[in-house]
Design a protein around this motif. Sequence first.
Motif, PDB file in Angstrom:
ATOM      1  N   ASN A   1      -5.137 -19.114   0.099  1.00  0.00           N
ATOM      2  CA  ASN A   1      -4.382 -20.360   0.273  1.00  0.00           C
ATOM      3  C   ASN A   1      -5.085 -21.535  -0.405  1.00  0.00           C
ATOM      4  O   ASN A   1      -4.443 -22.391  -1.023  1.00  0.00           O
ATOM      5  N   PHE A   2      -6.408 -21.570  -0.299  1.00  0.00           N
ATOM      6  CA  PHE A   2      -7.185 -22.636  -0.930  1.00  0.00           C
ATOM      7  C   PHE A   2      -7.036 -22.580  -2.453  1.00  0.00           C
ATOM      8  O   PHE A   2      -6.809 -23.606  -3.105  1.00  0.00           O
ATOM      9  N   LEU A   3      -7.148 -21.388  -3.025  1.00  0.00           N
ATOM     10  CA  LEU A   3      -7.018 -21.244  -4.479  1.00  0.00           C
ATOM     11  C   LEU A   3      -5.611 -21.619  -4.961  1.00  0.00           C
ATOM     12  O   LEU A   3      -5.449 -22.280  -5.996  1.00  0.00           O
ATOM     13  N   ASN A   4      -4.599 -21.199  -4.197  1.00  0.00           N
ATOM     14  CA  ASN A   4      -3.217 -21.574  -4.551  1.00  0.00           C
ATOM     15  C   ASN A   4      -3.025 -23.097  -4.499  1.00  0.00           C
ATOM     16  O   ASN A   4      -2.382 -23.677  -5.374  1.00  0.00           O
ATOM     17  N   GLN A   5      -3.603 -23.736  -3.485  1.00  0.00           N
ATOM     18  CA  GLN A   5      -3.472 -25.186  -3.375  1.00  0.00           C
ATOM     19  C   GLN A   5      -4.235 -25.902  -4.484  1.00  0.00           C
ATOM     20  O   GLN A   5      -3.794 -26.947  -4.964  1.00  0.00           O
ATOM     21  N   GLN A   6      -5.358 -25.333  -4.914  1.00  0.00           N
ATOM     22  CA  GLN A   6      -6.075 -25.903  -6.071  1.00  0.00           C
ATOM     23  C   GLN A   6      -5.178 -25.899  -7.306  1.00  0.00           C
ATOM     24  O   GLN A   6      -5.130 -26.874  -8.052  1.00  0.00           O
ATOM     25  N   LEU A   7      -4.465 -24.806  -7.490  1.00  0.00           N
ATOM     26  CA  LEU A   7      -3.546 -24.697  -8.621  1.00  0.00           C
ATOM     27  C   LEU A   7      -2.401 -25.708  -8.501  1.00  0.00           C
ATOM     28  O   LEU A   7      -2.051 -26.382  -9.473  1.00  0.00           O
ATOM     29  N   VAL A   8      -1.827 -25.836  -7.310  1.00  0.00           N
ATOM     30  CA  VAL A   8      -0.728 -26.782  -7.096  1.00  0.00           C
ATOM     31  C   VAL A   8      -1.206 -28.215  -7.346  1.00  0.00           C
ATOM     32  O   VAL A   8      -0.522 -29.016  -7.990  1.00  0.00           O
ATOM     33  N   GLU A   9      -2.408 -28.531  -6.876  1.00  0.00           N
ATOM     34  CA  GLU A   9      -2.950 -29.884  -7.059  1.00  0.00           C
ATOM     35  C   GLU A   9      -3.210 -30.173  -8.529  1.00  0.00           C
ATOM     36  O   GLU A   9      -2.887 -31.245  -9.039  1.00  0.00           O
ATOM     37  N   SER A  10      -3.775 -29.213  -9.264  1.00  0.00           N
ATOM     38  CA  SER A  10      -4.032 -29.443 -10.696  1.00  0.00           C
ATOM     39  C   SER A  10      -2.722 -29.542 -11.471  1.00  0.00           C
ATOM     40  O   SER A  10      -2.613 -30.322 -12.427  1.00  0.00           O
ATOM     41  N   ASN A  11      -1.688 -28.796 -11.055  1.00  0.00           N
ATOM     42  CA  ASN A  11      -0.374 -28.917 -11.698  1.00  0.00           C
ATOM     43  C   ASN A  11       0.255 -30.290 -11.441  1.00  0.00           C
ATOM     44  O   ASN A  11       0.886 -30.861 -12.330  1.00  0.00           O
ATOM     45  N   ALA A  12       0.064 -30.825 -10.236  1.00  0.00           N
ATOM     46  CA  ALA A  12       0.607 -32.151  -9.919  1.00  0.00           C
ATOM     47  C   ALA A  12      -0.068 -33.227 -10.771  1.00  0.00           C
ATOM     48  O   ALA A  12       0.590 -34.132 -11.292  1.00  0.00           O
ATOM     49  N   VAL A  13      -1.373 -33.122 -10.958  1.00  0.00           N
ATOM     50  CA  VAL A  13      -2.097 -34.083 -11.802  1.00  0.00           C
ATOM     51  C   VAL A  13      -1.684 -33.911 -13.258  1.00  0.00           C
ATOM     52  O   VAL A  13      -1.484 -34.895 -13.979  1.00  0.00           O
ATOM     53  N   ARG A  14      -1.522 -32.672 -13.693  1.00  0.00           N
ATOM     54  CA  ARG A  14      -1.070 -32.432 -15.070  1.00  0.00           C
ATOM     55  C   ARG A  14       0.322 -33.017 -15.299  1.00  0.00           C
ATOM     56  O   ARG A  14       0.579 -33.666 -16.311  1.00  0.00           O
ATOM     57  N   ASP A  15       1.230 -32.830 -14.330  1.00  0.00           N
ATOM     58  CA  ASP A  15       2.579 -33.397 -14.440  1.00  0.00           C
ATOM     59  C   ASP A  15       2.525 -34.918 -14.509  1.00  0.00           C
ATOM     60  O   ASP A  15       3.275 -35.542 -15.265  1.00  0.00           O
ATOM     61  N   LEU A  16       1.632 -35.523 -13.724  1.00  0.00           N
ATOM     62  CA  LEU A  16       1.469 -36.974 -13.771  1.00  0.00           C
ATOM     63  C   LEU A  16       0.986 -37.417 -15.153  1.00  0.00           C
ATOM     64  O   LEU A  16       1.467 -38.405 -15.707  1.00  0.00           O
ATOM     65  N   ASN A  17       0.053 -36.678 -15.732  1.00  0.00           N
ATOM     66  CA  ASN A  17      -0.434 -36.996 -17.078  1.00  0.00           C
ATOM     67  C   ASN A  17       0.678 -36.889 -18.110  1.00  0.00           C
ATOM     68  O   ASN A  17       0.785 -37.717 -19.014  1.00  0.00           O
TER      69      ASN A  17
END
Length: 195
Positions: A85-101
């Motif tokens: 779950n932690f690894l999946n959330q790391q991926l979701v968080e990095s995708n959200a930052v990438r989308d913001l960029n």
Amino acid sequence: TRERLAALQQESEGNASVVMSNTIQAIILGYYKAIIEKEKLNEFTRQLELSRDKYEYIKLKKEIGSSVSTDVLLEEGNYLTDSTNFLNQQLVESNAVRDLNVLMGVEDVQNSYDFTEDLNEYKVESYDIELLLQKLNKENVDLRKQYLSQSILKHDLSLRKAERLPSLTLNSGFNDNRQRLDLSNATFFTGDGFS
């Protein structure tokens, strides 16, 4: 037709305002989504630490003899689930930052930020509904675009109705034909013959 063309021009300018408004809205939503995903990641980190501590505690209890191997296997499964779950959330968080960029047009989409806004400090404001409705009618670009589209449709309808009305067409013309003939060597019929 001229009024219709002016309305079409206003609509085109309004389309640019709609695009800008939607882009700003998407950036704001992307920003808060990145903050939410970061908060979730912090919670998953705490959960993972607790799960690891519990797993280590159960392993220690088994070594002492006060726990059985099924308890250890159960806590190991919980710890692995929390790790996933932690690894999946790391991926979701990095995708959200990438989308913001991407929304902000940053060339390095892997660029990360230190978000300083705290979602727990949300302040509830009271709003005057009449003032909000006035602002809605005055400043909402989507609503203005809809009004312009309706205006264009009214102009189109007027043009179509005008095509059905009787029309009066006036035409005038003038032709001037002049011919000169040289009759000095001509022969004429005179009742007795040709002369």
